[in-house]
Design an enzyme around this catalytic site. Structure first.
Site, PDB file in Angstrom:
ATOM      1  N   LYS A 120     -36.291 -16.298  81.192  1.00  0.00           N
ATOM      2  CA  LYS A 120     -36.784 -16.451  82.568  1.00  0.00           C
ATOM      3  C   LYS A 120     -36.917 -17.927  82.936  1.00  0.00           C
ATOM      4  O   LYS A 120     -36.489 -18.352  84.008  1.00  0.00           O
ATOM      5  CB  LYS A 120     -38.117 -15.726  82.735  1.00  0.00           C
ATOM      6  N   GLU A 166     -35.884 -20.969  71.001  1.00  0.00           N
ATOM      7  CA  GLU A 166     -35.104 -20.110  70.113  1.00  0.00           C
ATOM      8  C   GLU A 166     -33.847 -19.581  70.808  1.00  0.00           C
ATOM      9  O   GLU A 166     -32.759 -19.544  70.231  1.00  0.00           O
ATOM     10  CB  GLU A 166     -35.952 -18.925  69.633  1.00  0.00           C
ATOM     11  N   GLY A 195     -42.476 -10.794  80.416  1.00  0.00           N
ATOM     12  CA  GLY A 195     -41.415 -10.514  79.461  1.00  0.00           C
ATOM     13  C   GLY A 195     -41.515  -9.154  78.807  1.00  0.00           C
ATOM     14  O   GLY A 195     -40.538  -8.398  78.737  1.00  0.00           O
ATOM     15  N   ARG A 196     -42.702  -8.802  78.336  1.00  0.00           N
ATOM     16  CA  ARG A 196     -42.864  -7.527  77.626  1.00  0.00           C
ATOM     17  C   ARG A 196     -42.831  -6.328  78.566  1.00  0.00           C
ATOM     18  O   ARG A 196     -42.734  -5.189  78.123  1.00  0.00           O
ATOM     19  CB  ARG A 196     -44.169  -7.555  76.837  1.00  0.00           C
ATOM     20  N   GLU A 222     -49.966  -8.254  72.790  1.00  0.00           N
ATOM     21  CA  GLU A 222     -49.840  -9.454  73.603  1.00  0.00           C
ATOM     22  C   GLU A 222     -50.600  -9.295  74.918  1.00  0.00           C
ATOM     23  O   GLU A 222     -51.070 -10.273  75.489  1.00  0.00           O
ATOM     24  CB  GLU A 222     -48.360  -9.733  73.882  1.00  0.00           C
ATOM     25  N   HIS A 257     -43.674   8.800  53.764  1.00  0.00           N
ATOM     26  CA  HIS A 257     -43.426   8.355  52.396  1.00  0.00           C
ATOM     27  C   HIS A 257     -43.720   6.864  52.246  1.00  0.00           C
ATOM     28  O   HIS A 257     -43.256   6.235  51.293  1.00  0.00           O
ATOM     29  CB  HIS A 257     -41.978   8.667  52.007  1.00  0.00           C
ATOM     30  N   LYS A 280     -45.657 -22.759  69.532  1.00  0.00           N
ATOM     31  CA  LYS A 280     -44.427 -23.317  70.093  1.00  0.00           C
ATOM     32  C   LYS A 280     -44.565 -24.823  70.306  1.00  0.00           C
ATOM     33  O   LYS A 280     -43.652 -25.601  70.007  1.00  0.00           O
ATOM     34  CB  LYS A 280     -44.098 -22.647  71.426  1.00  0.00           C
TER      35      LYS A 280
END
Length: 525
Positions: free
Chosen positions: A211, A217, A268-269, A355, A386, A501
Site C-alpha cells: 500500500k 521486505e 492490510g489484514r 494484530e 496427532h 522495522k
C-alpha cells in the site's frame, strides 16, 4: 455513542450473579442432544454457528445481551460502515466492508464515493484478468501467462494465500481454475528462490503488493524477482503489476504493466476483499469466482447488522469470546478447521485477531486494566489431533476451541474403507472431539483421565464454496471488530509491528550502538 473501558460497564455486575455452567454435566444429560439442535444461529451462504458446547446458559447469555446493549455494539458497527473515523490511532475511516457491498449511507471522501471507487477497481482487475486469460495480455513472445506470483508480506500475503488455498481444489473440480498461484513473502532469499525455481518464469506474471510502496521486505523481493527475470533475458516490466495506493511510488512506475489501487481506509489484514486479494484470486480462478467470494462476505456483513446478539452469529461469537477471556480467564483460542483447504486459515486469523486486539491501551491511548485479545493458534484436523491436542485435552490451561467443518469435500474423489468414506471419517472425528473435550472420560489411571469441561463452538457448512469462504472470512473479521468495541480498543492500527522495522533499518545502515550492535555482530552483520 459512548466509549467506555470494559471494566467501567455496569452490565459486568450481572456476571457476578451467575455461576459458570457445568458443560460436562449439561451435555451428558438428557437435554444434551436438544441443546445441540437448538443452540445455533444461521450464517450466510448456508453456514451455521453452533455454540452448544460453550459453557453459557440462559442467564449468562442474557448478561451478554445486556453487555452488547450497553457497549452499543450495533451502533458502533453502524457508525463504522457509514464512514465514522474508527481508526483513532491513524485518524482514518475503516471501510473494508465497503469493498464487498453497500451496508448503509454513501461514504464520500474528498468528493470520491468510496463504494464506487472500490467497485471500479474490481472491474479494472476483472477486465485485466480476462485479457490475461484470453491471451490479449501476454509475455514478450505473445505466449499466455500460465502462473501468477504474489509478492507481499503480512496482510498482503496471509489472507490472499489462505483464500487461494481454500478455493484451489474447488476451482479445479468445478472447471474454474485458470492459473497456478504462488506467494513470496519472507525476505529470506530461500523463499523467493524456492518459488522461482519451481515455476516457468517466462510464463509467470508477478503482483507486487504494498500500500505504501515502501515495505522493505516486499521491495527487496521485487528486486530479487526482477533480477531473476533479467537473467532469463526477460523485461521485468512486461511481467509485473502492482497493487498499491494512488500516492505510492509504485502507482505510476514504468516497472509495471499497470497498477490497481487501494486506499488508507483498508487495513492490510482486512484487505483480502480488496485488490490485494482480488488481483491474484481473479487471475487464478476468474473474476466471477472472486465476485462470488465477495457476495458471501457481504451477506455475512448484512447479518452482522442485526441488533439482537441471539440472531447475530458474529456478535454472539464475539461476546462468548469476551466471556471466556475476561470472566473465565482463558488466555488462548484454538481455531481448528476440519478441511485441508483451510490449512492456512488459522495463520491468517492469527494475524487478523492478534494484530487487531493485541493492545494494552484503549482507543484514546490510555492503559487498560483488563485482558484483551487472546493468543490465536491452530492447525487443520485431523493433523492437529496427532500434534497439540494432547495439551488441549489434558493440559493445565483450558483453551476454548473454534471448529469449522463441512458435510462434503470439495473434490469428487473419495474411497470407502471399513464401511465409511474419508469424508465420513473426517466428520466423525469432529463430532468425537467436541464431545471428548466437553464431556471427558473418567478413569482410575490418571494418565487416561479426561476432566472434560473444555468449551468449543463449530461452524458447519455443506461445502467450502466461494460464498461460504467469504462468509467465513467476514464472520471472523466482524467477531474481532465487535470484541474490539467491547474492550474499547482501536482494532485497526498495528503500531506494535513498527519498532522492529525501524531498528532493522538502523542495523542495515550501520547506525547502531550497545546491545543492538552486539546482536548484529552475532549474526555476522
Amino acid at each position: 455513542m459512548e466509549w467506555k473501558n470494559f471494566d467501567q460497564l455496569e452490565s459486568l455486575r450481572l456476571f457476578a450473579e451467575t455461576k459458570p455452567m457445568d458443560l460436562k454435566e449439561t451435555l451428558d444429560s438428557a437435554a444434551g442432544a436438544t441443546r445441540v439442535e437448538t443452540c445455533h444461529v444461521p450464517m450466510a451462504a448456508g453456514l451455521d454457528y453452533n455454540y452448544a458446547a460453550k459453557a453459557v446458559d440462559q442467564k449468562i447469555l442474557l448478561a451478554l445481551v445486556k453487555l452488547a446493549e450497553e457497549a452499543q455494539l450495533a451502533d458502533k458497527y453502524r457508525a463504522l460502515y457509514n464512514g465514522a473515523m474508527m481508526n483513532t490511532g491513524e485518524q482514518r475511516l475503516v471501510l473494508h466492508q465497503l469493498t464487498r457491498g453497500q451496508l448503509g449511507d454513501d461514504v464520500v471522501v474528498d468528493g470520491v464515493n468510496k463504494r464506487d471507487f472500490y467497485r471500479k477497481e474490481q472491474e479494472r482487475i476483472a477486465d485485466f484478468a480476462n485479457q490475461v486469460h484470453r491471451g490479449q495480455i501476454s509475455n514478450e513472445k505473445g505466449e499466455k501467462f500460465t502462473s501468477v506470483v504474489q509478492i507481499g508480506i503480512g496482510g498482503s500475503d496471509l489472507g490472499p494465500r489462505a483464500m487461494y488455498l481454500a478455493l484451489e481444489g474447488w476451482a479445479k473440480t468445478n472447471q474454474s481454475f485458470q492459473m497456478d498461484a504462488h506467494f513470496i513473502s519472507n525476505v529470506d532469499p530461500d523463499d523467493a528462490t524456492a518459488v522461482l525455481s519451481g515455476i516457468d518464469v517466462a510464463h509467470a506474471i508477478f503482483i507486487l503488493v504494498s500500500k505504501s510502496g515502501t515495505t522493505l521486505e516486499t521491495l527487496t523481493n521485487q528486486a530479487f524477482v526482477m533480477d531473476a527475470l533479467r537473467k532469463e533475458g526477460l523485461e521485468p516490466a512486461r511481467h509485473m503489476i502492482a497493487v498499491t495506493s494512488e500516492t505510492s511510488p509504485l502507482a505510476h512506475s514504468d516497472d509495471f504493466l499497470t497498477a490497481f489501487y487501494m486506499d488508507d481506509f483498508i487495513g492490510g489484514r482486512y484487505s483480502s476483499t480488496s485488490g490485494v486479494g482480488g488481483a491474484v484470486l481473479s487471475l487464478a480462478f476468474g473474476p466471477e469466482i472472486f465476485d462470488r467470494f465477495l457476495q458471501g462476505a457481504h451477506a455475512e456483513d448484512l447479518l452482522a447488522k442485526e441488533t439482537d446478539p441471539m440472531k447475530n452469529p458474529d456478535m454472539l461469537d464475539a461476546l462468548i469470546g469476551v466471556y471466556e477471556r475476561n470472566i473465565l480467564g482463558y488466555p488462548s483460542t484454538a481455531v481448528l478447521p476440519y478441511s485441508q483447504a483451510l490449512s492456512r486459515f488459522p495463520a491468517h486469523l492469527q494475524q487478523l485477531d492478534m494484530e487487531s486486539n493485541g493492545k494494552s491501551v484503549n482507543r484514546d491511548g490510555q492503559p487498560v486494566d483488563y485482558p484483551t485479545g487472546p493468543v490465536i493458534f491452530g492447525e487443520p484436523g485431523t493433523n492437529g489431533q496427532h500434534s497439540f491436542y494432547q495439551l488441549l485435552h489434558q493440559g493445565t490451561d483450558i483453551i476454548p476451541l473454534q471448529f469449522v467443518g463441512f458435510k462434503r469435500s470439495q473434490r469428487a474423489n473419495d474411497v470407502t474403507i471399513e464401511g465409511s468414506s474419508s469424508q465420513q471419517k473426517l466428520d466423525a472425528n469432529v463430532a468425537a472431539q467436541i464431545v471428548a473435550f466437553a464431556c471427558g472420560k473418567e478413569d482410575e489411571n490418571r494418565n487416561k483421565n479426561f476432566k472434560g469441561g473444555r468449551p468449543s463452538s463449530i461452524i458447519v457448512g455443506e461445502e467450502l464454496t466461494p460464498e461460504a469462504l467469504g462468509a467465513l472470512l467476514a464472520h471472523f473479521e466482524n467477531k474481532i471488530m465487535f470484541q474490539g468495541f467491547v474492550w474499547n480498543l482501536n482494532s485497526f492500527d498495528q503500531e506494535g509491528v513498527q519498532l522492529g522495522k525501524t531498528l532493522a533499518r538502523k542495523v542495515l545502515s550501520g547506525q547502531t550502538q550497545g546491545v543492538l550492535t552486539a546482536y548484529s555482530r552475532l549474526l555476522g552483520l
